[in-house]
Design an enzyme around this catalytic site. Structure first.
Site, PDB file in Angstrom:
ATOM      1  N   GLY A 239       0.755  -1.236   0.000  1.00 50.66           N
ATOM      2  CA  GLY A 239       0.000   0.000   0.000  1.00 50.66           C
ATOM      3  C   GLY A 239       0.785   1.285   0.000  1.00 50.66           C
ATOM      4  O   GLY A 239       0.206   2.363  -0.170  1.00 50.66           O
ATOM      5  N   GLU A 275       3.910  -6.922   1.139  1.00 49.87           N
ATOM      6  CA  GLU A 275       3.477  -7.239  -0.224  1.00 49.87           C
ATOM      7  C   GLU A 275       3.422  -5.978  -1.080  1.00 49.87           C
ATOM      8  O   GLU A 275       2.360  -5.567  -1.556  1.00 49.87           O
ATOM      9  CB  GLU A 275       2.109  -7.932  -0.167  1.00 49.87           C
ATOM     10  N   ARG A 278       2.892  -1.512  -6.179  1.00 55.91           N
ATOM     11  CA  ARG A 278       2.979  -0.224  -6.850  1.00 55.91           C
ATOM     12  C   ARG A 278       4.342   0.434  -6.665  1.00 55.91           C
ATOM     13  O   ARG A 278       4.918   0.959  -7.611  1.00 55.91           O
ATOM     14  CB  ARG A 278       1.885   0.707  -6.309  1.00 55.91           C
ATOM     15  N   ARG A 314      -6.211   4.098 -15.426  1.00 52.96           N
ATOM     16  CA  ARG A 314      -6.158   4.773 -14.128  1.00 52.96           C
ATOM     17  C   ARG A 314      -6.764   6.185 -14.141  1.00 52.96           C
ATOM     18  O   ARG A 314      -7.524   6.529 -13.229  1.00 52.96           O
ATOM     19  CB  ARG A 314      -4.727   4.820 -13.596  1.00 52.96           C
ATOM     20  N   CYS A 346     -14.314   6.139 -28.111  1.00 48.42           N
ATOM     21  CA  CYS A 346     -15.556   6.918 -28.213  1.00 48.42           C
ATOM     22  C   CYS A 346     -16.230   7.074 -26.857  1.00 48.42           C
ATOM     23  O   CYS A 346     -17.382   6.650 -26.655  1.00 48.42           O
ATOM     24  CB  CYS A 346     -16.495   6.263 -29.221  1.00 48.42           C
ATOM     25  N   TYR A 375      -0.418  -1.221 -12.497  1.00 48.02           N
ATOM     26  CA  TYR A 375      -1.831  -1.069 -12.817  1.00 48.02           C
ATOM     27  C   TYR A 375      -2.032  -0.355 -14.153  1.00 48.02           C
ATOM     28  O   TYR A 375      -2.995   0.388 -14.342  1.00 48.02           O
ATOM     29  CB  TYR A 375      -2.567  -0.349 -11.671  1.00 48.02           C
TER      30      TYR A 375
END
Length: 422
Positions: A239, A275, A278, A314, A346, A375
């Protein structure tokens, strides 16, 4: 820090000019830096020096096999949330005993597969999952090593869609029920309690929520030990955030994060599992795209590029900011103008930036979205019939395509028309 820098007026990925990769592979394209991946893993390892620890890279951030192999060679284990991700870890050479299986909705088949691969640890998210796992393990004649994921009801102060540690979130067992569910785990066949798990969210830019959650974990660990449970591992999740808007953000460093871990749970004598995803992969990747048009609208200018929301979702999903840099370095003092950077899909949501001040860039020129290694490709799709874009890994002065762009024929060949349609 990353290894995407201007050199002689051109953006480089380590020692390779980004424009050379775009010329060879086409655009849009993801480019990853081996040196950045390795450095980011190393700083986490150093942050936990002096403690027994296990770093399980979160595969969901970027599951490319070449990325996984690079990190595995550094000593990383893997954190997975599906059988597919588990199989990716195995394909990258990571044995099951170095894989932690997380996730709120593991099926019986997935649990059976994990146990067949001698999984290091299953992070159980509910009493219902615990009962299912016990039945699967007993039927196989094996013992499942588990940690129960507790929900500490801590506000991570992050985007609502990636907060996971509040009581209203779907994740984990309410901390108020932890003793009850641990007691049940101890009584079930095929279950071995080895630890305690917590994960409060993603892209945290403040250490205070970590400190609050980890302090609750420490208190609960002592209570569970007093109840007779052998808690020897603490899985603290991931995180920690990264700077997307490089000029305005300064998230905590892994060293400071490690200090919080040592201060809150270091006295318990547990192996610490983390873990990160990112922070390891995010700034290790860029998305390179080519400008198609510079379109004059009513009172605004649109920079239409060949990347789209299906390639990098994102901004559309999380209102996320990515720094945007021309691949050719702007001249010193180049005047900037506000533009909307948009893709060809579109939908109005196919917008990467609104009113972004950029130096002059026009049709045919390349721009790079920074901090796109996490991500990005892992959340991409073929929406609007657009092929998944290639991924390239750079190491020093070399680069290799580590996922090729599929042809339209390959995309179409995956579908079948039933006989009754003639």
């Amino acid at each position: 820090m990353d290894h995407f820098l201007y050199r002689d007026g051109a953006l480089h990925a380590e020692d390779v000019p980004v424009a050379d990769i775009a010329a060879a592979v086409g655009t849009p394209v993801y480019i990853y830096s081996t040196a950045t991946l390795e450095r980011h893993y190393r700083v986490f390892d150093e942050a936990l020096a002096g403690t027994e620890h296990f770093i399980a890279y979160a595969v969901k951030a970027n599951g490319n096999l070449a990325v996984l192999k690079t990190l595995a060679d550094m000593g990383a284990g893997m954190d997975v949330v599906s059988e597919g991700e588990f199989r990716r870890a195995l394909a990258a050479g990571v044995p099951g005993n170095r894989v932690v299986f997380s996730g709120v909705g593991k099926t019986a088949d997935e649990l059976r597969f994990a146990l067949s691969q001698n999984v290091r640890q299953l992070n159980v998210e509910s009493a219902e999952e615990l009962e299912t796992l016990s039945g699967v393990a007993a039927s196989m004649g094996v013992t499942a090593p588990i940690a129960l994921r507790v929900n500490p009801d801590v506000d991570a102060k992050t985007h609502a869609k990636i907060a996971t540690g509040k009581s209203e979130n779907k994740f984990g067992i309410p901390i108020s029920r932890a003793r009850e569910v641990y007691a049940r785990a101890a009584a079930l066949p095929g279950i071995e309690v080895v630890g305690l798990d917590v994960h409060i969210g993603s892209q945290l830019t403040d250490l205070a929520p970590f400190e609050a959650a980890f302090s609750k974990v420490a208190e609960l660990t002592e209570t569970l030990r007093a109840d007779g449970h052998a808690i020897r591992r603490l899985d603290l999740g991931g995180g920690l955030g990264i700077p997307y808007q490089h000029s305005n953000e300064a998230p905590p460093l892994p060293f400071d994060y490690g200090a919080v871990i040592k201060r809150t749970v270091g006295h318990l004598g547990c192996e610490i599992e983390i873990e990160p995803g990112r922070l390891i992969a995010g700034n290790a990747g860029i998305l390179v795209t080519r400008v198609i048009y510079r379109k004059q609208g009513e009172g605004r200018v649109f920079l239409v590029v060949d990347a789209a929301m299906n390639d990098l979702i994102r901004p559309a999903m999380y209102e996320a900011w990515h720094d945007i840099a021309p691949v050719i370095e702007p001249a010193p003092g180049a005047e900037k103008a506000e533009v909307d950077v948009v893709g060809p899909i579109c939908e109005t949501g196919d917008t990467f930036a609104r009113g972004r001040a950029l130096p002059p860039v026009g049709p045919g020129e390349l721009v790079a979205f920074r901090s796109a290694g996490a991500y990005g490709a892992s959340m991409s799709s073929e929406y609007n019939g657009r092929p998944l874009i290639p991924e390239v890994l750079v190491r020093g002065d070399q680069f290799a395509v580590v996922r090729a762009r599929p042809s339209y024929e390959e995309m179409l060949a995956r579908d079948t028309i039933p006989d009754w349609n003639g």
